[in-house]
Every structure is written in C-alpha cells, then in structure tokens.
Write an enzyme that holds these catalytic residues in place. Sequence first.
Site, PDB file in Angstrom:
ATOM      1  N   ARG A  48     123.340 -46.704 -65.517  1.00 36.50           N
ATOM      2  CA  ARG A  48     122.595 -46.400 -64.296  1.00 36.50           C
ATOM      3  C   ARG A  48     122.392 -47.645 -63.424  1.00 36.50           C
ATOM      4  O   ARG A  48     122.042 -47.561 -62.264  1.00 36.50           O
ATOM      5  CB  ARG A  48     121.253 -45.735 -64.628  1.00 36.50           C
ATOM      6  N   TYR A  99     121.981 -36.547 -37.689  1.00 41.89           N
ATOM      7  CA  TYR A  99     122.506 -35.680 -38.748  1.00 41.89           C
ATOM      8  C   TYR A  99     121.366 -34.808 -39.278  1.00 41.89           C
ATOM      9  O   TYR A  99     120.291 -35.327 -39.592  1.00 41.89           O
ATOM     10  CB  TYR A  99     123.109 -36.539 -39.869  1.00 41.89           C
ATOM     11  N   ASP A 170     123.141 -45.375 -39.270  1.00 43.98           N
ATOM     12  CA  ASP A 170     124.079 -44.515 -39.998  1.00 43.98           C
ATOM     13  C   ASP A 170     125.430 -44.663 -39.303  1.00 43.98           C
ATOM     14  O   ASP A 170     125.612 -44.207 -38.180  1.00 43.98           O
ATOM     15  CB  ASP A 170     123.571 -43.069 -39.948  1.00 43.98           C
ATOM     16  N   LYS A 195     132.769 -38.714 -45.937  1.00 37.76           N
ATOM     17  CA  LYS A 195     133.485 -38.388 -44.703  1.00 37.76           C
ATOM     18  C   LYS A 195     134.718 -39.282 -44.545  1.00 37.76           C
ATOM     19  O   LYS A 195     135.567 -39.288 -45.410  1.00 37.76           O
ATOM     20  CB  LYS A 195     132.525 -38.497 -43.519  1.00 37.76           C
TER      21      LYS A 195
END
Length: 361
Positions: A48, A99, A170, A195
């Site tokens: 992790r 978004y 972003d 994306k």
Amino acid sequence: MTESLPDLHPDTIAVTAGRPANEPDQPLNPPIVLASTYVAGGEMEYGRYGNPTWSAFEEALGALEGGRCLAFASGVAATAAVLDLVPQGGRVVVPRHSYQGTLAQLRHAEEQGRVVVARVDVADTAAVIDALDGAALVWIENPTNPALELAEVTAIASAAHGRGVLVAADNTFATPILRQPLDEGADIVVHSATKGISGHSDVLMGAVLTRDESLFGRLLKHRSLYGAIPSPLDAYLALRGLRTLPLRLERAQENAQELVRRLGDHAAVRDLRYPGFGTILSIVLQDAAVADVFVASVRLCRHATSLGGVETTLERRRRWAGEAPTIAEGLVRVSVGVEHIEDLARDLTQALDAAEGDHRV
Ligand SMILES: *Cc1c(COP(=O)(O)O)cnc(C)c1O
C-alpha cells in the site's frame, strides 16, 4: 531507473522516462511487480506504500509535468486526496462547469459541513480573484469540462499566492503535452490517467503532482492511509499508453480541428465549442431530443461516456443528473480519436443529417 539527459523534448521524455537502468539484461520496460509486501529494511515495505511499477509511471509523468508524481486508483481518488488538504470549514473556489465528479465530491463535503464551496465562472478572471479572499484552495480546469472555457491560470495563481490560497489544476483535458500548470503557477496538478494518458479505454487511474515537498508528503500520507492505490497492471498499462501520448494527441488534435472546420456550418449545429487546442469539442444541438438522435445515429464512433481514447466517442452530457444545469441540454461532447479524418467526418455528418432530418419532420 533511467539516467536523465538534459533538454529532452516532451515526445522523447514520454518514450524514455521511467525505464529500467541501461545495463545488460535489464528489460526495456519496467516489470509488472505483483507484491503485497517486500523484504523489510527498504523504502517500500508494504504494497500500500509503494510499488516499482507505480514508480516507473510516476517517474515518467513527473518528468513530463515537471513535478513529483503520486499514482492513485482513479482521477476522483486523486481529487479526494487534494481536497483532503483543505482544513475543516475551509473555502474552495471551483469553476461551476468543472468535471461533474469533482463538483459531486465538493457538494458531498459541503453537505457534511467539511468545506464551503464558491462556484465561479473560471473565464471571468476578476470574479475568480474576488472569490479568493479567505479561501483555502482554488480549483482550475483549463479548459473546463464540458463547456471548454479557458482560465487565465498565471493571473489566478499569482492572486491566489498573494492570499495564501493553494492552486490545484486538473490537467486531464490538456495533458502535460499541451499545458504544464506547475509552470503557470499551480501548486498541484491532478490527472485522470483514465483518459488521454492511458489512451485506450482500458484503465482507470489517477495522479497528483507537485513540486512542494511538504504537499507531496501530505498527499503520500493520504494515499498510504486511505489506500486508493492503482493495481500494478494498471500502472503498467498507463505507462504504456503514455509512451504514445504525444503521437496520439498530434493526430487526434488535427482531427478535432478539421472537424471544427467541417461541422461548424451544419444546419443542425447551433454552436460548436472548441478551445483551439486538444481533442475535445462540444457540439450544441437544438435540444435534448435532437442531440439524442445525433448520438444514436453514429455508426463508426461510439456513444459512450469518458474521453481521451484512440477511438472517437460522444455523449450528451445532460443525460447525467450531476451535470451542471447551466450546460445546454443539447450539448454533445465529442472526444476525437485517431481514426482517418474522412471516415470520422462522414460518420458525424450523416449523424447530424439524421438529427436535422428528424427535427424537420
Ligand atoms: C474523468 C475525469 C476525472 C475523474 O477521473 P476518473 O479516472 O474517472 O476517476 C476528473 N477530471 C476530469 C477532467 C475527467 O475528465
């Protein structure tokens, strides 16, 4: 990892960064390291906290954005890590057409009383700067999704820093090939690597980048504490996609610009929004019904959400309840791929013809 050569162009960095050492018998590509734990005493310790395949992806994206990178399980996980930097009751300034997942997270945090949200028209720089007083964080999308408005990042960032406000951008739409927000003054860059970076519609992943060591430490702590980590296979695929990002972008952007020229005059098109760069355009049709006929009539392109893949996709954004009500009902966002322009133009034109014909009946 790779020794760094000075003054490389982004196309070259995309191909070369994050590779294993240039030594006999080293593979050219980083292996997919499937490990939940590591022999004690090193830096990784547990799955992790770190993974060599994540590190290879982080090195490459970090080199392109000019900052240190942390990979996350998704774009929204990356966004959540950044919003976690906002103190209890802190004010967040956000473009009203961001978004929708980002707006949804902020609405949720607002409902829980964790943050106060100021929604602004990000293209109105004076209004954004007015909203900065007393804020903890300003969020930027340049361009916004799906309205494709542009922000004056440098002006907003310098006003923000004068008021002690963190700036997060972003950069999913522009990608580091077209915009480097850290150079424009942003403290933090967020990506949905789902994306354009991955580029083949087969991965969900996110990333956060910064040059600030203290912010990096806090973001790493968030990732280690809450565990929104990517799988090593996804990190491998995202890095594989990143290798060809400049090439794909060049072709897809050329296609997008040509589509803007060819489709803008079509009788069914009320407005065609394109910021002048990138691979996303928004076609505004008369209303939801006409737009629904348009998206149902494509044959080569696919009616699907998401964006940035090699294949052209499109959708009417207001079909989502979470989309901003100020986005037109008839707005169809098109994510332009790398197909041949003649095939794309023919498919979209016949679908517009169908929408227009349907409307006349
Ligand atoms: C898709 C997207 C996100 C969210 O990313 P996921 O990988 O779907 O979690 C964030 N910002 C923008 C601009 C996006 O397009």
